[in-house]
Design a protein around this motif. Sequence first.
Motif, PDB file in Angstrom:
ATOM      1  N   VAL A  56       0.837  -1.209   0.000  1.00  0.00           N
ATOM      2  CA  VAL A  56       0.000   0.000   0.000  1.00  0.00           C
ATOM      3  C   VAL A  56       0.867   1.253   0.000  1.00  0.00           C
ATOM      4  CG1 VAL A  56      -1.628   1.353   1.398  1.00  0.00           C
ATOM      5  CG2 VAL A  56      -2.026  -1.091   1.039  1.00  0.00           C
ATOM      6  N   ILE A  57       1.900   1.265   0.843  1.00  0.00           N
ATOM      7  CA  ILE A  57       2.788   2.422   0.913  1.00  0.00           C
ATOM      8  C   ILE A  57       3.517   2.617  -0.423  1.00  0.00           C
ATOM      9  CG2 ILE A  57       4.919   3.312   1.965  1.00  0.00           C
ATOM     10  CD1 ILE A  57       2.550   3.726   3.774  1.00  0.00           C
ATOM     11  N   ALA A  58       4.024   1.522  -1.009  1.00  0.00           N
ATOM     12  CA  ALA A  58       4.756   1.628  -2.279  1.00  0.00           C
ATOM     13  C   ALA A  58       3.854   2.173  -3.388  1.00  0.00           C
ATOM     14  CB  ALA A  58       5.333   0.271  -2.672  1.00  0.00           C
ATOM     15  N   VAL A  59       2.643   1.644  -3.492  1.00  0.00           N
ATOM     16  CA  VAL A  59       1.721   2.107  -4.538  1.00  0.00           C
ATOM     17  C   VAL A  59       1.348   3.568  -4.305  1.00  0.00           C
ATOM     18  CG1 VAL A  59      -0.638   1.858  -5.432  1.00  0.00           C
ATOM     19  CG2 VAL A  59       0.804  -0.162  -5.121  1.00  0.00           C
ATOM     20  N   THR A  60       1.045   3.921  -3.062  1.00  0.00           N
ATOM     21  CA  THR A  60       0.670   5.296  -2.746  1.00  0.00           C
ATOM     22  C   THR A  60       1.810   6.259  -3.065  1.00  0.00           C
ATOM     23  OG1 THR A  60      -0.768   4.481  -0.980  1.00  0.00           O
ATOM     24  CG2 THR A  60      -0.264   6.810  -0.957  1.00  0.00           C
ATOM     25  N   GLU A  61       3.033   5.856  -2.740  1.00  0.00           N
ATOM     26  CA  GLU A  61       4.179   6.716  -3.027  1.00  0.00           C
ATOM     27  C   GLU A  61       4.389   6.902  -4.525  1.00  0.00           C
ATOM     28  OE1 GLU A  61       6.901   6.146   0.974  1.00  0.00           O
ATOM     29  OE2 GLU A  61       7.572   5.172  -0.881  1.00  0.00           O
ATOM     30  N   VAL A  62       4.337   5.820  -5.285  1.00  0.00           N
ATOM     31  CA  VAL A  62       4.546   5.922  -6.735  1.00  0.00           C
ATOM     32  C   VAL A  62       3.446   6.767  -7.374  1.00  0.00           C
ATOM     33  CG1 VAL A  62       4.604   4.619  -8.909  1.00  0.00           C
ATOM     34  CG2 VAL A  62       5.904   3.804  -6.927  1.00  0.00           C
ATOM     35  N   VAL A  63       2.208   6.557  -6.965  1.00  0.00           N
ATOM     36  CA  VAL A  63       1.103   7.332  -7.540  1.00  0.00           C
ATOM     37  C   VAL A  63       1.207   8.802  -7.133  1.00  0.00           C
ATOM     38  CG1 VAL A  63      -1.414   7.621  -7.585  1.00  0.00           C
ATOM     39  CG2 VAL A  63      -0.414   5.334  -7.756  1.00  0.00           C
ATOM     40  N   ALA A  64       1.551   9.068  -5.867  1.00  0.00           N
ATOM     41  CA  ALA A  64       1.729  10.459  -5.416  1.00  0.00           C
ATOM     42  C   ALA A  64       2.837  11.141  -6.219  1.00  0.00           C
ATOM     43  CB  ALA A  64       2.047  10.511  -3.925  1.00  0.00           C
ATOM     44  N   GLY A  65       3.942  10.439  -6.427  1.00  0.00           N
ATOM     45  CA  GLY A  65       5.042  10.996  -7.207  1.00  0.00           C
ATOM     46  C   GLY A  65       4.667  11.201  -8.663  1.00  0.00           C
ATOM     47  N   ALA A  66       3.953  10.240  -9.234  1.00  0.00           N
ATOM     48  CA  ALA A  66       3.535  10.356 -10.637  1.00  0.00           C
ATOM     49  C   ALA A  66       2.547  11.499 -10.815  1.00  0.00           C
ATOM     50  CB  ALA A  66       2.928   9.039 -11.117  1.00  0.00           C
ATOM     51  N   PHE A  67       1.562  11.601  -9.918  1.00  0.00           N
ATOM     52  CA  PHE A  67       0.607  12.711 -10.003  1.00  0.00           C
ATOM     53  C   PHE A  67       1.324  14.048  -9.867  1.00  0.00           C
ATOM     54  CE2 PHE A  67      -3.818  10.848  -8.801  1.00  0.00           C
ATOM     55  CZ  PHE A  67      -3.761   9.990  -9.884  1.00  0.00           C
ATOM     56  N   SER A  68       2.301  14.112  -8.984  1.00  0.00           N
ATOM     57  CA  SER A  68       3.051  15.358  -8.809  1.00  0.00           C
ATOM     58  C   SER A  68       3.832  15.698 -10.066  1.00  0.00           C
ATOM     59  CB  SER A  68       3.985  15.246  -7.596  1.00  0.00           C
ATOM     60  OG  SER A  68       3.231  15.097  -6.407  1.00  0.00           O
TER      61      SER A  68
END
Length: 145
Positions: free
Chosen positions: A69-81
């Motif tokens: 969950v943390i890995a997916v959330t981090e990658v998506v947060a970074g990609a959205f940014s």
Amino acid sequence: MVLLDNLLPILDLSTGAMVVKSIIALYFAILFLQSGIDKVVNWQGNLSWLTGYFSKTFLKDRVPAMLGVIAVTEVVAGAFSAIGIVELLLIDGYSFALYGAALSTLNFVMLFFGQRIAQDYDAAAAMTNYFTIGVIAMIILGVPL
């Protein structure tokens, strides 16, 4: 005087707001793409470390799911940014940068929760700084250009 002349465009409210929002999005893109990709690439190392970290908590059997969950959330947060930077520069939009900041802040809350459960109070206290940055970023990014 040359320095002041170079700063004048940044001081213009509309241009300055875009620059600040772009820098915020860049910060979260770098932070979370690097962190999330590291979790994916070094899954076993992260899993091993976190298994020990949570070994004396009720979360000990949930470490693989939490890491996912943390890995997916981090990658998506970074990609959205990262997408948010492009959106800011090309169409003066800020939705993706705001979504990235919101996911980043959610990630800080999840990490804070884990640190508190693991009784790592020093790390949890340090996470409060990141959370504060995330909240301020959401406020700034939520204001229209």
